[in-house]
Design a protein around this motif. Structure first.
Motif, PDB file in Angstrom:
ATOM      1  N   ASP A  35       0.836  -1.211   0.000  1.00  0.00           N
ATOM      2  CA  ASP A  35       0.000   0.000   0.000  1.00  0.00           C
ATOM      3  C   ASP A  35       0.871   1.262   0.000  1.00  0.00           C
ATOM      4  O   ASP A  35       0.553   2.244  -0.672  1.00  0.00           O
ATOM      5  CB  ASP A  35      -0.937   0.017   1.221  1.00  0.00           C
ATOM      6  N   GLU A  36       1.965   1.216   0.776  1.00  0.00           N
ATOM      7  CA  GLU A  36       2.917   2.342   0.756  1.00  0.00           C
ATOM      8  C   GLU A  36       3.432   2.567  -0.661  1.00  0.00           C
ATOM      9  O   GLU A  36       3.522   3.706  -1.134  1.00  0.00           O
ATOM     10  CB  GLU A  36       4.129   2.023   1.654  1.00  0.00           C
ATOM     11  N   LEU A  37       3.777   1.466  -1.313  1.00  0.00           N
ATOM     12  CA  LEU A  37       4.347   1.572  -2.663  1.00  0.00           C
ATOM     13  C   LEU A  37       3.344   2.160  -3.658  1.00  0.00           C
ATOM     14  O   LEU A  37       3.710   2.988  -4.503  1.00  0.00           O
ATOM     15  CB  LEU A  37       4.828   0.195  -3.140  1.00  0.00           C
ATOM     16  N   VAL A  38       2.089   1.737  -3.534  1.00  0.00           N
ATOM     17  CA  VAL A  38       1.045   2.293  -4.409  1.00  0.00           C
ATOM     18  C   VAL A  38       0.969   3.805  -4.207  1.00  0.00           C
ATOM     19  O   VAL A  38       0.903   4.588  -5.163  1.00  0.00           O
ATOM     20  CB  VAL A  38      -0.324   1.617  -4.117  1.00  0.00           C
ATOM     21  N   LYS A  39       1.013   4.211  -2.930  1.00  0.00           N
ATOM     22  CA  LYS A  39       0.952   5.643  -2.607  1.00  0.00           C
ATOM     23  C   LYS A  39       2.165   6.385  -3.197  1.00  0.00           C
ATOM     24  O   LYS A  39       2.024   7.485  -3.745  1.00  0.00           O
ATOM     25  CB  LYS A  39       0.924   5.796  -1.082  1.00  0.00           C
ATOM     26  N   ILE A  40       3.317   5.767  -3.059  1.00  0.00           N
ATOM     27  CA  ILE A  40       4.545   6.387  -3.580  1.00  0.00           C
ATOM     28  C   ILE A  40       4.452   6.567  -5.095  1.00  0.00           C
ATOM     29  O   ILE A  40       4.764   7.639  -5.632  1.00  0.00           O
ATOM     30  CB  ILE A  40       5.779   5.526  -3.197  1.00  0.00           C
ATOM     31  N   MET A  41       3.994   5.540  -5.775  1.00  0.00           N
ATOM     32  CA  MET A  41       3.926   5.628  -7.238  1.00  0.00           C
ATOM     33  C   MET A  41       2.867   6.637  -7.679  1.00  0.00           C
ATOM     34  O   MET A  41       2.983   7.264  -8.743  1.00  0.00           O
ATOM     35  CB  MET A  41       3.663   4.237  -7.840  1.00  0.00           C
ATOM     36  N   GLU A  42       1.841   6.783  -6.846  1.00  0.00           N
ATOM     37  CA  GLU A  42       0.818   7.794  -7.103  1.00  0.00           C
ATOM     38  C   GLU A  42       1.424   9.198  -6.964  1.00  0.00           C
ATOM     39  O   GLU A  42       1.167  10.088  -7.782  1.00  0.00           O
ATOM     40  CB  GLU A  42      -0.290   7.611  -6.061  1.00  0.00           C
ATOM     41  N   CYS A  43       2.225   9.381  -5.899  1.00  0.00           N
ATOM     42  CA  CYS A  43       2.873  10.690  -5.699  1.00  0.00           C
ATOM     43  C   CYS A  43       3.873  10.959  -6.817  1.00  0.00           C
ATOM     44  O   CYS A  43       4.089  12.104  -7.209  1.00  0.00           O
ATOM     45  CB  CYS A  43       3.577  10.732  -4.340  1.00  0.00           C
ATOM     46  N   LYS A  44       4.487   9.919  -7.303  1.00  0.00           N
ATOM     47  CA  LYS A  44       5.397  10.098  -8.435  1.00  0.00           C
ATOM     48  C   LYS A  44       4.616  10.582  -9.659  1.00  0.00           C
ATOM     49  O   LYS A  44       5.039  11.495 -10.363  1.00  0.00           O
ATOM     50  CB  LYS A  44       6.119   8.782  -8.757  1.00  0.00           C
ATOM     51  N   VAL A  86       1.574  11.983  -9.809  1.00  0.00           N
ATOM     52  CA  VAL A  86       0.841  13.251  -9.668  1.00  0.00           C
ATOM     53  C   VAL A  86       1.776  14.428  -9.392  1.00  0.00           C
ATOM     54  O   VAL A  86       1.635  15.500  -9.972  1.00  0.00           O
ATOM     55  CB  VAL A  86      -0.224  13.127  -8.553  1.00  0.00           C
ATOM     56  N   PHE A  87       2.765  14.205  -8.470  1.00  0.00           N
ATOM     57  CA  PHE A  87       3.642  15.333  -8.089  1.00  0.00           C
ATOM     58  C   PHE A  87       5.046  15.190  -8.641  1.00  0.00           C
ATOM     59  O   PHE A  87       5.927  15.978  -8.297  1.00  0.00           O
ATOM     60  CB  PHE A  87       3.763  15.432  -6.552  1.00  0.00           C
ATOM     61  N   ASN A  88       5.275  14.120  -9.400  1.00  0.00           N
ATOM     62  CA  ASN A  88       6.617  13.840  -9.914  1.00  0.00           C
ATOM     63  C   ASN A  88       7.636  13.642  -8.782  1.00  0.00           C
ATOM     64  O   ASN A  88       8.775  14.085  -8.858  1.00  0.00           O
ATOM     65  CB  ASN A  88       7.080  14.957 -10.854  1.00  0.00           C
ATOM     66  N   ILE A  99       4.907  17.131 -18.464  1.00  0.00           N
ATOM     67  CA  ILE A  99       4.423  16.371 -17.294  1.00  0.00           C
ATOM     68  C   ILE A  99       4.650  17.169 -16.017  1.00  0.00           C
ATOM     69  O   ILE A  99       3.773  17.271 -15.173  1.00  0.00           O
ATOM     70  CB  ILE A  99       5.149  15.004 -17.206  1.00  0.00           C
ATOM     71  N   ASN A 100       5.850  17.779 -15.930  1.00  0.00           N
ATOM     72  CA  ASN A 100       6.167  18.529 -14.714  1.00  0.00           C
ATOM     73  C   ASN A 100       5.304  19.770 -14.564  1.00  0.00           C
ATOM     74  O   ASN A 100       4.937  20.135 -13.444  1.00  0.00           O
ATOM     75  CB  ASN A 100       7.644  18.924 -14.706  1.00  0.00           C
ATOM     76  N   ALA A 101       5.002  20.392 -15.709  1.00  0.00           N
ATOM     77  CA  ALA A 101       4.149  21.577 -15.637  1.00  0.00           C
ATOM     78  C   ALA A 101       2.779  21.184 -15.102  1.00  0.00           C
ATOM     79  O   ALA A 101       2.210  21.854 -14.235  1.00  0.00           O
ATOM     80  CB  ALA A 101       4.025  22.219 -17.028  1.00  0.00           C
ATOM     81  N   ILE A 102       2.269  20.034 -15.588  1.00  0.00           N
ATOM     82  CA  ILE A 102       0.968  19.546 -15.094  1.00  0.00           C
ATOM     83  C   ILE A 102       1.077  19.212 -13.612  1.00  0.00           C
ATOM     84  O   ILE A 102       0.220  19.575 -12.809  1.00  0.00           O
ATOM     85  CB  ILE A 102       0.525  18.296 -15.903  1.00  0.00           C
ATOM     86  N   ALA A 103       2.182  18.534 -13.249  1.00  0.00           N
ATOM     87  CA  ALA A 103       2.388  18.163 -11.850  1.00  0.00           C
ATOM     88  C   ALA A 103       2.408  19.400 -10.962  1.00  0.00           C
ATOM     89  O   ALA A 103       1.840  19.409  -9.867  1.00  0.00           O
ATOM     90  CB  ALA A 103       3.688  17.383 -11.693  1.00  0.00           C
ATOM     91  N   ASP A 104       3.044  20.472 -11.458  1.00  0.00           N
ATOM     92  CA  ASP A 104       3.109  21.690 -10.659  1.00  0.00           C
ATOM     93  C   ASP A 104       1.735  22.324 -10.485  1.00  0.00           C
ATOM     94  O   ASP A 104       1.409  22.844  -9.428  1.00  0.00           O
ATOM     95  CB  ASP A 104       4.095  22.680 -11.291  1.00  0.00           C
ATOM     96  N   TRP A 105       0.926  22.244 -11.547  1.00  0.00           N
ATOM     97  CA  TRP A 105      -0.443  22.739 -11.411  1.00  0.00           C
ATOM     98  C   TRP A 105      -1.186  21.912 -10.368  1.00  0.00           C
ATOM     99  O   TRP A 105      -1.940  22.438  -9.567  1.00  0.00           O
ATOM    100  CB  TRP A 105      -1.185  22.701 -12.768  1.00  0.00           C
TER     101      TRP A 105
END
Lengths: 227, 227
Positions: free
Chosen positions: B87-96, B98-100, B209-215
């Motif tokens: 579950d931690e890993l899923v969260k980490i990959m999600e943060c990757k 969404v927020f890069n 991707i990063n611009a979207i992530a920053d938004w």
């Protein structure tokens, strides 16, 4: 394996010799211990794993033990399955007896009574002549009886290694701040993970032992350099 | 477990979040990793093992992942037997995604293909609803595909940990010296133990991707503080 050479107080080559079972922890625990010693600029002997190994431990290793101020013995689960390790330990205990070398046993995932009474992981010693096996048993019992450090379950290894290094530093400081003839033996039977008390009651006896040890140092040192 | 909060570049709470299997290496390898991070004054999140653990990872842990600059995932033999770790890993990959968030996989006594293809030590995932198991599989495959570090057999762990910390420092320096919108993704498919090249060919895509992530960061950050 009688000591062939004993360093004078100024001719030690190493501050620490670490006896450990490579198969158990060369790449793990012991690598972290060596790194921690390095960070404190404590000069430890490191054997070259690429050197060919004979049936007996070689002269380089014997000399490294003899010329180290402190011997740290990492008792791990397979330590006593190696005649190499056991021979190292016999040599270490001999240097303790003759030169009063400081010895610090470290119990790493083994209990002190296993080593002391050769049971559990230490029940099966390698085959060999009975006198050799007796010397191994005596060395194990002798080392386990010294003040040592024990890794408690669930304790972070990184903390434990810091404690070992602090203990070594303390011993080195005692060595340098105390006249050789007043150096104290490690207190037997103490296995605290906090502090290692010294056997003050036997200090008079220790003075005698150390004086003899110093004569032995002088005697062997003279023989070595007059060859 | 959708991200509830995304930090602005100045509101990260931690530099590193380490995901690891406690039963495998809490007292061993990971304790040395945390100690090495401490020595370099890298601020890492450390969970309290005394906290009661529910069936799901709690909000404190989720927030710790979200507010860490870099996530280090220590893949050890039993990592994938813990739904908590997965579950931690899923969260980490999600943060990757969404927020890069930067993610550094570390292969500790496991091979990268085991994680990538969920075989060997990673063949048996815990029971659970099929959609959850699919998200675990996707997270494992995604993380194993990132540039990571692999502990070679016979390599001292102490050296390996120094390499991990150097790699983290490099990533942190890249973070601070590069404008957010120009930050690069970790190059997939690279598993060198020396350097981690970046995917220059896709830098144009990364910029988008990063611009979207920053938004996304901005958007979530606003929601969080206007609650």
């Amino acid at each position: 394996m009688a000591p062939s050479f004993a360093p004078s107080s100024s001719s030690y080559e190493y501050e620490v010799f670490v006896s450990f079972r490579g198969a158990d922890n060369r790449t793990g625990f012991t690598s972290h211990l060596f790194a921690a010693l390095d960070r404190k600029t404590i000069h430890a002997y490191k054997d070259d794993i690429n050197l060919p190994r004979g049936e007996k431990i070689g002269p380089e290793l014997l000399k490294a033990i003899e010329t180290s101020r402190i011997a740290v013995v990492v008792f791990s689960k397979k330590y006593a399955t190696s005649d190499w390790c056991l021979d190292e330990l016999v040599k270490i205990m001999e240097c303790k007896r003759v030169f009063n070398q400081r010895v610090l046993p470290v119990f790493y995932h083994v209990a002190q009574p296993e080593v002391l009474e050769q049971k559990g992981n230490f029940a099966e010693l390698p085959n060999g002549p009975e006198d050799k096996r007796n010397s191994w048993r005596a060395a194990l019992t002798g080392a386990a009886n010294l003040a040592g450090l024990h890794l408690e379950p669930n304790r972070p290894e990184s903390e434990f290694i810091e404690e070992i290094v602090e203990n070594i530093l303390k011993k080195l400081n005692e060595e340098s701040s105390t006249a050789p003839s007043l150096r104290q033996n490690d207190a037997p039977g103490q296995h605290s993970s906090a502090t290692i008390p010294h056997n003050d009651a036997s200090s008079g006896q220790n003075t005698t032992i150390n004086a003899i040890a110093d004569w032995n140092r002088f005697f062997f040192f003279k023989i070595f350099f007059s060859r």
